[in-house]
Design an enzyme around this catalytic site. Structure first.
Site, short mmCIF file in Angstrom:
data_model
loop_
_atom_site.label_atom_id
_atom_site.label_comp_id
_atom_site.label_asym_id
_atom_site.label_seq_id
_atom_site.Cartn_x
_atom_site.Cartn_y
_atom_site.Cartn_z
N PRO A 126 10.91 -14.80 0.73
CA PRO A 126 9.71 -14.77 1.57
C PRO A 126 9.02 -13.39 1.73
O PRO A 126 9.69 -12.35 1.72
CB PRO A 126 9.94 -15.35 2.87
CG PRO A 126 11.71 -15.65 2.66
CD PRO A 126 11.95 -14.96 1.34
N GLU A 143 0.81 -1.20 -0.01
CA GLU A 143 -0.01 -0.06 0.05
C GLU A 143 0.77 1.31 0.14
O GLU A 143 0.58 2.27 -0.57
CB GLU A 143 -0.93 0.04 1.17
CG GLU A 143 -1.88 -1.08 1.28
CD GLU A 143 -1.34 -2.48 1.60
OE1 GLU A 143 -0.14 -2.51 2.11
OE2 GLU A 143 -2.31 -3.40 1.79
N LEU A 174 2.40 -7.21 -10.57
CA LEU A 174 2.88 -6.07 -11.40
C LEU A 174 4.20 -5.65 -11.58
O LEU A 174 4.87 -5.38 -12.57
CB LEU A 174 1.90 -4.69 -11.21
CG LEU A 174 0.43 -4.91 -11.51
CD1 LEU A 174 -0.38 -3.77 -10.65
CD2 LEU A 174 0.33 -5.32 -12.63
#
Length: 439
Positions: free
Chosen positions: A270, A68, A339
């Site tokens: 990870p 975010e 993306l």
């Protein structure tokens, strides 16, 4: 009747927060000991400021974590170009570091206050934001109610609603409506997201596309990249990124399967680097030699797995390969952002559990740049096929880059939806004396 139910439920939530307030301190101390909270800045979680509020208009951005934060960074920069001050709150230490690296002094960073009335009230009393912009799907009832009572416009940007969250809100329609009706506008990522927010009570909804497409490619250290490329030499590489539990073992199985056919290096990154000690132990128990980024280990010819155990270096890891499996999709549900590998020139493989990024995966798959796998065996076959077929791999890479370019435009669409709230603040900011505006 539904309004009464919502009031009772939200009142109970408020009371529960107040009752929990005395024990939250020890809980945060425990999280600090685990490295999940910043011990030196723990008071920010209770709404105490550790920086001065600048003079003039101020927009509060909240981005829960790394993804975010990346998504709203270009939007924050556009707001700053209009001479409006920005405070950015995040919830994790990794996103705090990313905010510092990407934005520096462009935005004031604070840890988000706990969603309890004393902390949120203290935060809002001090910062007095003119507007609140919340990224993606962060819904905190107390924060929403406090902003609503103070008549501070609150906007969801790059908003998405997962299948699981939508089903959960549908079971509580009165509460959903009581919260979402507080939103001045919801700027949704897709048509489906927009429809879901409307169904839950949001009054004004627009569609922008995904802001993550309009972000810059992740940065990297060119000198470190060159050193690793020299160490890798002619070996083929593939990466398993943003992996969750079980997917690192799947990558190990793929590596051992392919090792019998050709020399190759597997890169595992990870999603939560604090798991890397356990992951390394699992890999070495299978007879694999592991190099770790934090140890600056040499990628010698006998190294099987390069473990990317750092934060903010995805740009480095993805540039070291042309084939990327994107995790949280094979053994965990929801998926992770495809993306970044697409824009950095990777052919993409993924499991089928990608509900949180459905729109992006549909576009990538439709254009031929992403392929879905059912299980570990199919993943191994997919990795081998792409590593040994240059024409197919490069075709997927080209299609991914083209798809990312086609998807751009979310930033300008978002800014258009925000004009009624941002334009007055821009005028106000530019009318301030220069010395005050710089304070």
């Amino acid at each position: 009747m539904s309004g009464r139910v919502a009031r009772v439920a939200l009142g109970t939530y408020r009371l529960a927060g107040m009752l929990a307030y005395p024990v939250i301190g020890p809980y945060l101390a425990y999280r600090s000991a685990k490295g999940k909270e910043d011990r030196a800045r723990r008071l920010e979680r209770f709404g105490y400021a550790s920086a001065n509020r600048p003079q003039g208009p101020l927009v509060w951005f909240h981005a829960a974590s790394v993804g975010e934060t990346n998504a709203v960074t270009p939007l924050i920069r556009e707001i700053r170009r209009r001479d409006i001050n920005v405070i950015l709150t995040t919830g994790t230490t990794t996103s705090a570091k990313l905010a510092s690296d990407r934005l520096g002094e462009e935005a004031i960073h604070q840890y988000v206050p706990l969603d309890i009335k004393p902390a949120v009230g203290r935060f809002l009393d001090y910062w007095q934001p003119d507007c609140a912009m919340i990224a993606e799907s962060e819904i905190w009832p107390m924060t929403i109610m406090e902003l609503g009572q103070r008549r501070i416009p609150q906007i969801l940007v790059n908003a998405r609603m997962s299948d699981r969250s939508f089903a959960r809100w549908q079971r509580r329609p009165a509460i959903a409506e009581a919260l979402f009706e507080n939103m001045a506008v919801v700027v949704a990522q897709s048509d489906l997201d927009a429809e879901r927010f409307r169904d839950l009570g949001a009054m004004q909804v627009s569609i922008s596309g995904n802001l993550k497409v309009d972000t810059d490619a992740p940065p990297y250290d060119a000198a470190v990249f060159a050193r690793y490329k020299k160490q890798i030499g002619d070996r083929k590489t593939w990466a398993a990124i943003s992996t969750f539990e079980g997917e690192e073992n799947a990558a190990a199985v793929v590596h051992r399967t392919l090792k019998e056919r050709d020399a190759q290096l597997t890169i595992i990154v990870p999603r939560h680097p604090e798991r890397c000690d356990d992951i390394e132990q699992m890999l070495t128990a299978q007879g694999l030699k592991v190099a770790r980024r934090t140890r600056d280990d040499v990628l010698s010819p006998d190294v099987d797995v390069f473990l990317g155990d750092t934060i903010g270096e995805m740009g480095l890891y993805l540039r070291m390969t042309e084939v990327a499996f994107v995790g949280r999709s094979l053994f965990a549900q929801g998926g992770q952002n495809p993306l970044e590998p697409a824009m950095l020139g990777c052919a993409i493989l993924s499991g089928g559990q990608v509900q949180n990024f459905r729109d992006a995966y549909q576009k990538l798959a439709r254009n031929g740049s992403a392929r879905m796998v059912r299980d570990v065996e199919m993943l191994a076959k997919g990795v081998h096929y792409l590593l040994t077929n240059d024409e197919v791999r490069h075709g997927m890479i080209d299609a991914g880059i083209a798809t990312v370019h086609e998807m751009r435009g979310a930033l300008s669409s978002t800014l258009k939806s925000l004009e009624p709230y941002i334009n007055p603040l821009t005028v106000k900011a530019r009318l301030l004396p220069k010395t005050m505006a710089q304070g």
